[in-house]
Scaffold this motif. Structure first.
Motif, PDB file in Angstrom:
ATOM      1  N   ARG A 194       0.811  -1.217  -0.065  1.00 36.71           N
ATOM      2  CA  ARG A 194       0.131  -0.143   0.027  1.00 36.71           C
ATOM      3  C   ARG A 194       0.814   1.245  -0.081  1.00 36.71           C
ATOM      4  O   ARG A 194       0.494   2.383  -0.706  1.00 36.71           O
ATOM      5  CB  ARG A 194      -0.880  -0.032   1.190  1.00 36.71           C
ATOM      6  N   ALA A 195       1.829   0.951   0.765  1.00 43.13           N
ATOM      7  CA  ALA A 195       2.775   2.395   0.820  1.00 43.13           C
ATOM      8  C   ALA A 195       3.391   2.593  -0.513  1.00 43.13           C
ATOM      9  O   ALA A 195       3.547   3.790  -1.139  1.00 43.13           O
ATOM     10  CB  ALA A 195       3.814   2.137   1.791  1.00 43.13           C
ATOM     11  N   GLU A 196       4.002   1.291  -1.125  1.00 41.72           N
ATOM     12  CA  GLU A 196       4.587   1.690  -2.609  1.00 41.72           C
ATOM     13  C   GLU A 196       3.479   2.220  -3.539  1.00 41.72           C
ATOM     14  O   GLU A 196       3.744   3.139  -4.388  1.00 41.72           O
ATOM     15  CB  GLU A 196       4.981   0.507  -2.972  1.00 41.72           C
ATOM     16  N   LEU A 197       2.216   1.737  -3.483  1.00 35.18           N
ATOM     17  CA  LEU A 197       1.025   2.262  -4.188  1.00 35.18           C
ATOM     18  C   LEU A 197       1.008   3.720  -4.096  1.00 35.18           C
ATOM     19  O   LEU A 197       0.858   4.475  -5.074  1.00 35.18           O
ATOM     20  CB  LEU A 197      -0.270   1.342  -4.084  1.00 35.18           C
TER      21      LEU A 197
ATOM     22  N   ALA B 158       3.920   5.698  -5.498  1.00 37.80           N
ATOM     23  CA  ALA B 158       3.762   5.753  -7.111  1.00 37.80           C
ATOM     24  C   ALA B 158       2.395   6.606  -7.750  1.00 37.80           C
ATOM     25  O   ALA B 158       2.819   7.254  -8.727  1.00 37.80           O
ATOM     26  CB  ALA B 158       3.310   4.103  -7.748  1.00 37.80           C
ATOM     27  N   ILE B 159       1.373   6.459  -6.918  1.00 34.96           N
ATOM     28  CA  ILE B 159       0.226   7.350  -7.215  1.00 34.96           C
ATOM     29  C   ILE B 159       0.754   8.883  -7.361  1.00 34.96           C
ATOM     30  O   ILE B 159       0.454   9.719  -7.894  1.00 34.96           O
ATOM     31  CB  ILE B 159      -1.087   6.849  -6.400  1.00 34.96           C
ATOM     32  N   ILE B 160       1.413   9.205  -6.070  1.00 31.21           N
ATOM     33  CA  ILE B 160       1.811  10.650  -5.898  1.00 31.21           C
ATOM     34  C   ILE B 160       2.759  10.917  -6.908  1.00 31.21           C
ATOM     35  O   ILE B 160       2.671  12.160  -7.539  1.00 31.21           O
ATOM     36  CB  ILE B 160       2.469  10.789  -4.509  1.00 31.21           C
ATOM     37  N   GLU B 161       3.625  10.043  -7.524  1.00 31.06           N
ATOM     38  CA  GLU B 161       4.637  10.304  -8.446  1.00 31.06           C
ATOM     39  C   GLU B 161       4.228  10.512  -9.747  1.00 31.06           C
ATOM     40  O   GLU B 161       4.429  11.465 -10.390  1.00 31.06           O
ATOM     41  CB  GLU B 161       5.778   9.225  -8.412  1.00 31.06           C
ATOM     42  N   LYS B 162       3.133   9.780 -10.073  1.00 32.42           N
ATOM     43  CA  LYS B 162       2.410   9.849 -11.210  1.00 32.42           C
ATOM     44  C   LYS B 162       1.578  11.063 -11.381  1.00 32.42           C
ATOM     45  O   LYS B 162       1.491  11.818 -12.267  1.00 32.42           O
ATOM     46  CB  LYS B 162       1.603   8.642 -11.547  1.00 32.42           C
TER      47      LYS B 162
END
Length: 82
Positions: A46-49, A52-56
């Motif tokens: 969940r932390a990785e997701l 990734a969402i923030i970066e995208k």
């Protein structure tokens, strides 16, 4: 209530001792250990997701800003160079 350093150290040691005794008296079963490992793995995913969402999202905002700026300058030059 103000505690001095010695009292804080004693309190921390008492808490640590109580936790150690509680863990030693009832260790986790194999199923509980597996569940804890899966929960830790799910939390990491969940932390990785989220990362990734923030970066995208930020990358998308930058691209939108670039396209908008390009459109603005193109419109500016077209309207002023006629």
């Amino acid at each position: 209530m103000i505690l001095d350093d010695q009292t804080k150290l004693e309190l921390a040691n008492l808490v640590k001792q109580a936790v150690n005794e509680a863990v030693e008296s009832r260790p986790l079963s194999a199923e509980e250990v597996q569940w804890v490992r899966m929960a830790i793995q799910a939390d990491a995913q969940r932390a990785e997701l989220r990362k990734a969402i923030i970066e995208k999202s930020l990358a998308g905002l930058v691209w939108v800003a670039l396209v908008a700026a390009g459109g603005y300058f193109a419109d500016f030059f077209i309207s002023h160079w006629k």
